[in-house]
Motif scaffolding. Sequence first.
Motif, PDB file in Angstrom:
ATOM      1  N   THR A  47      47.574   8.366  68.245  1.00 61.54           N
ATOM      2  CA  THR A  47      48.082   7.346  67.339  1.00 61.54           C
ATOM      3  C   THR A  47      46.974   6.378  66.931  1.00 61.54           C
ATOM      4  N   SER A  52      50.006   5.366  62.729  1.00 59.49           N
ATOM      5  CA  SER A  52      50.099   6.706  62.144  1.00 59.49           C
ATOM      6  C   SER A  52      49.632   7.760  63.135  1.00 59.49           C
ATOM      7  N   ASP A  53      50.143   8.972  62.960  1.00 54.50           N
ATOM      8  CA  ASP A  53      49.785  10.114  63.802  1.00 54.50           C
ATOM      9  C   ASP A  53      48.545  10.786  63.204  1.00 54.50           C
TER      10      ASP A  53
END
Length: 410
Positions: A47, A52-53
């Motif tokens: 992360t 966000s990934d």
Amino acid sequence: MEIERARRDYEELRGKGLKLDLTRGKPSSAQLDLSAELLRLPGETHTAADGSDTRNYGGLQGLAELRALFSGVLQVPAGQLIVGGNSSLALMHDSIVYCLLGVPVGGERRWADEERVAFLCPVPGYDRHFALCERFGIELIPVPMTPEGPDMDEVERLVAADAGIKGIWCVPKYSNPDGVSYSAQTVARLAAMPTAAPDFRIFWDNAYAVHHLTDHPAEIADVLALAAEAGNPDRVFVYGSTSKVTLAGSGVSLFGSSPANVAWFLGFLGKGTIGADKVNQLRHVMFLRDEDGLRAHMLKHAELIRPKFEAVDRILSKELGGTGLATWSSPAGGYFISLEVPDGCAKEVVRKAAEAGIALTPAGATHPYGNDPADRTIRIAPTYPDLDELEVAISGLATCVRLVGAEKLG
């Protein structure tokens, strides 16, 4: 006689059956080992700081935290940086392609539609810069380097009179190969000089921004800020990378410029990718952490390579000092040493070294089109070999210089 002694020494060198390579400025295995932890990162965490990934699509400009980490050392606001893959040379390539196939900010037409496109090339300089221009038919115009950077009287004269000159290559800190760092006056003149081409660009390859060898790091003026102050905000393209900071084949690169140029660059970049390798960006943030972490890491690099630069200077001083056959740079950082031999001797020195099993960068590589008119500059890349191998190679190189000097100069 000196020439007979030089010939005996050379034949003895050839008899050793050496196989040593000083051709490229690569990190040694010991330097790469400093970043082994990267291979275990990011672990279970994927992360980014914004939640966000990093394993998914998106994030064309690159992780904000990585851009912030390199903002200070590259002298570019984090919002004006773009993170690329492992090669800053690829970003330079793309910059030229985008200028050729699209209209640069402030330009009147695509470079491909210009009658002629030329770049100024400070010499001695970096062969891959020259090769990139040659690939696209861009004319190369050499300008001499001085202890303060490019000869600015000549640069200013050329760019003011010729609208076909669209750019200049610059390695502003610890230049390749002579180790010169640009003076504040040189940077200011580059930023402010009048140019006949409205879309003239400075390709600011700050490859050695953090590659110091002494306790007194070179400081260079902020070219991006100076250009903006002079009314030329879009003049500068800044480049950097971790190629010689972490893992040369698995690092990250950065492009920085004005807000208008960043938007322009992203507009083209987005046609070819939905985002770079953000997992690799995240692991670099986790490994380097911040500017202090980056500085601490580079001190470890300096501890490994400083003895190699010192060995080159020591051996050349012992073997060639006072002979009148050579001078060489003693850089405070970077990756190369520039060896100057008498005019007309460099190619023959490199040839004889190769016959003795010592591979060097081709003579002439430091100049456009591989042509050093004086045939005197040899680039030494001391970082990759082990210290004992390096010492043998430099001693052998000195033997070749003595022989060629004795044969050519009597």
